[in-house]
Motif scaffolding. Structure first.
Motif, PDB file in Angstrom:
ATOM      1  N   ASP A   1      45.034  43.656  35.383  1.00 34.37           N
ATOM      2  CA  ASP A   1      44.720  42.221  35.490  1.00 34.37           C
ATOM      3  C   ASP A   1      43.246  41.998  35.764  1.00 34.37           C
ATOM      4  OD1 ASP A   1      47.354  41.682  35.027  1.00 34.37           O
ATOM      5  OD2 ASP A   1      47.876  41.374  37.143  1.00 34.37           O
ATOM      6  N   ARG A   2      42.655  42.875  36.579  1.00 34.21           N
ATOM      7  CA  ARG A   2      41.239  42.735  36.880  1.00 34.21           C
ATOM      8  C   ARG A   2      40.394  42.988  35.626  1.00 34.21           C
ATOM      9  NH1 ARG A   2      41.012  46.304  40.391  1.00 34.21           N
ATOM     10  NH2 ARG A   2      41.541  44.984  42.190  1.00 34.21           N
TER      11      ARG A   2
ATOM     12  N   LEU B   1      41.351  42.482  32.536  1.00 33.27           N
ATOM     13  CA  LEU B   1      41.568  41.385  31.595  1.00 33.27           C
ATOM     14  C   LEU B   1      41.070  40.041  32.116  1.00 33.27           C
ATOM     15  CD1 LEU B   1      45.164  42.299  30.390  1.00 33.27           C
ATOM     16  CD2 LEU B   1      43.026  42.649  29.151  1.00 33.27           C
TER      17      LEU B   1
ATOM     18  N   GLY C   1      48.984  47.673  37.743  1.00 25.61           N
ATOM     19  CA  GLY C   1      49.043  46.292  37.261  1.00 25.61           C
ATOM     20  C   GLY C   1      47.892  45.452  37.771  1.00 25.61           C
ATOM     21  N   THR C   2      47.540  45.628  39.030  1.00 27.34           N
ATOM     22  CA  THR C   2      46.402  44.899  39.589  1.00 27.34           C
ATOM     23  C   THR C   2      45.111  45.283  38.887  1.00 27.34           C
ATOM     24  OG1 THR C   2      47.521  44.826  41.730  1.00 27.34           O
ATOM     25  CG2 THR C   2      45.154  44.391  41.704  1.00 27.34           C
TER      26      THR C   2
ATOM     27  N   ILE D   1      42.353  38.314  34.591  1.00 29.81           N
ATOM     28  CA  ILE D   1      43.452  37.472  35.072  1.00 29.81           C
ATOM     29  C   ILE D   1      43.389  37.424  36.586  1.00 29.81           C
ATOM     30  CG2 ILE D   1      45.946  37.208  35.178  1.00 29.81           C
ATOM     31  CD1 ILE D   1      46.119  38.704  32.542  1.00 29.81           C
ATOM     32  N   ARG D   2      43.369  36.196  37.078  1.00 25.18           N
ATOM     33  CA  ARG D   2      43.328  36.001  38.521  1.00 25.18           C
ATOM     34  C   ARG D   2      44.592  35.272  38.955  1.00 25.18           C
ATOM     35  NH1 ARG D   2      37.816  33.558  40.663  1.00 25.18           N
ATOM     36  NH2 ARG D   2      38.906  34.140  42.586  1.00 25.18           N
ATOM     37  N   HIS D   3      45.353  35.891  39.788  1.00 26.86           N
ATOM     38  CA  HIS D   3      46.586  35.277  40.276  1.00 26.86           C
ATOM     39  C   HIS D   3      46.286  34.351  41.446  1.00 26.86           C
ATOM     40  CE1 HIS D   3      49.248  37.795  37.834  1.00 26.86           C
ATOM     41  NE2 HIS D   3      48.389  38.791  38.064  1.00 26.86           N
TER      42      HIS D   3
END
Length: 437
Positions: free
Chosen positions: A387-388, A390, A383-384, A392-394
């Motif tokens: 996100d990287r 795409l 998942g991490t 996406i930064r949480h």
């Protein structure tokens, strides 16, 4: 002529009082020879027992009966089949091995709790009991070894071979079967664990009804077919013949043929087929769930590199279990079925491999994480990574605390609190003459 033959068939008794042909002295006690002959008693000076094939008594001091009645009954006699001797080297060594197996049983149960616990919902494709079978078999090995070794203590203590020897070898054969099953379940489950990791990102990448899936369905049945055949060859039999080692002649005529019969000789070959099935299962798992290499040399190197390190020890040790069982079926002097056997061969070949198998399994169990936890970690890493990719930064954990969005543990209450707080703020602005949009 008939009288002469009967006279020569009578046993020879130690001399008694001079001038009394019907007296004999055994263990310092006078007995009537006529009564002994009438009831067909025979004295075995090798172990100082008196027997007529239906009753057996110890006749050396301090067990010598003080009186023999005319009906053939001894007063204050001691039965032959009692543990009257001190423990010998077979018993003392067995106690040491029993302590080692008892300690291993504790660690096996700890590992069973650790690896058998579920942290994810159970899947139909991967039953939770599949990961526990190797620990069940390890517990079985420890239990059978403990029973066999503790009953083996009386093998040295019995003057005449009896039930303890049978129990000792009976549970030894069961321990051998458990050792082979332990290695099989370890290898089979490792392949199942490789498959579970392989399909976790995409459950539809492998079908259960394809050639690979059907091979994995039938292979355990093939293994246990030969395993159970070995069980029925060895276990259900007349074990009383093994006890007939009460004289050298009896051992040659009765015990050795029973301990080296055709069933004992065929059984190791059946276990060897099961052992080959373990190798096939290991090869199958590496072939389908690990990276493929080109060329025979690269495939061999890759096979050794992909196989877990513990299997490089467990598989040869399981073969040693089969090899010693085959040796015992052909050579009685090295067999645990012999009362005064070669103890080095018996314990090194018969118990050390099984003990090492359990130790290696326990050590590897402490080094490996729970599979559900490992799968959760892999999912988190995937998942991490997604996100990287795409972009996406949480936000960090402190972000919500700064904005006052920290939950109080009740999602509904938090939502109502935020709505009421927003409504109160809007009313305050309106009373102050401000407008809101």
């Amino acid at each position: 002529m008939a009288v002469d033959l009967f006279a020569r068939s009578l046993p020879v008794w130690p001399p008694g009082d001079p001038g009394n042909a019907t007296d004999t002295i055994i263990g310092g006690v006078h007995f009537n020879v006529t009564t002994l002959n009438y009831w067909n008693y025979t004295l075995y000076e090798g172990n100082w027992t008196l027997s007529n094939w239906s009753r057996c008594y110890l006749v050396d001091q301090p067990y010598t009966p003080p009186l023999l009645l005319t009906n053939g009954t001894f007063v204050n006699s001691t039965w032959c089949y009692l543990a009257t001797l001190p423990s010998g080297p077979r018993a003392n060594t067995g106690v040491g091995f029993a302590v080692a197996f008892a300690l291993c049983l504790i660690f096996v149960l700890v590992n069973l709790t650790r690896h058998g616990k579920l942290y994810l919902p159970a899947e139909k494709r991967f039953y939770p009991i599949g990961r526990r079978w190797q620990w069940y078999w390890a517990s079985f090995i420890c239990a059978t070894a403990l029973i066999g070794l503790f009953t083996g203590i009386d093998v040295d203590r019995y003057r005449v071979v009896e039930l303890p020897l049978v129990l000792n070898v009976f549970f030894w054969f069961l321990m051998n079967m458990g050792s082979i099953a332990l290695v099989w379940e370890s290898v089979r489950h490792w392949g199942s664990w490789m498959e579970r990791q392989f399909i976790d990102p995409n459950p539809f990448v492998l079908q259960q009804t394809d050639r690979r899936g059907m091979f994995e369905f039938w292979l355990p049945l093939f293994f246990y077919l030969w395993w159970w055949l070995d069980f029925f060859l060895v276990i259900p039999r007349n074990w009383g013949a093994v006890e007939l080692q009460r004289s050298p002649e009896q051992t040659i005529l009765k015990a050795i043929p029973a301990a080296t019969d055709i069933r004992f000789k065929i059984a190791p070959f059946l276990l060897f087929i099961s052992w080959l099935t373990i190798l096939v299962s290991l090869w199958h798992s590496v072939r389908h769930y690990e990276a493929r290499n080109r060329g025979w040399l690269n495939r061999i190197i890759g096979f050794i590199r992909y196989v877990p390190f513990r299997f490089l020890f467990m598989i040869p040790l399981s073969l040693a279990v089969i090899a010693y069982q085959a040796l015992a079926a052909w050579e009685f002097n090295y067999s645990p079925l012999k009362k005064d056997t070669n103890l080095v061969a018996m314990y090194v070949g018969g118990y050390v491999p099984a003990l090492l198998l359990v130790i290696i399994l326990c050590v590897s169990g402490f080094l490996r994480p729970n599979e559900d936890k490992e799968l959760i970690r892999q999912r988190r890493e995937r998942g991490t990574e997604l996100d990287r990719e795409l972009g996406i930064r949480h936000k960090p954990a402190w972000w919500k605390r700064v904005r006052g969005e920290v939950g109080t543990g009740d999602a509904v209450r938090d939502q109502l609190y935020r709505n009421s707080h927003r409504s109160t703020s809007i009313c305050s602005f309106r009373e102050a003459g401000f407008t809101t949009t």
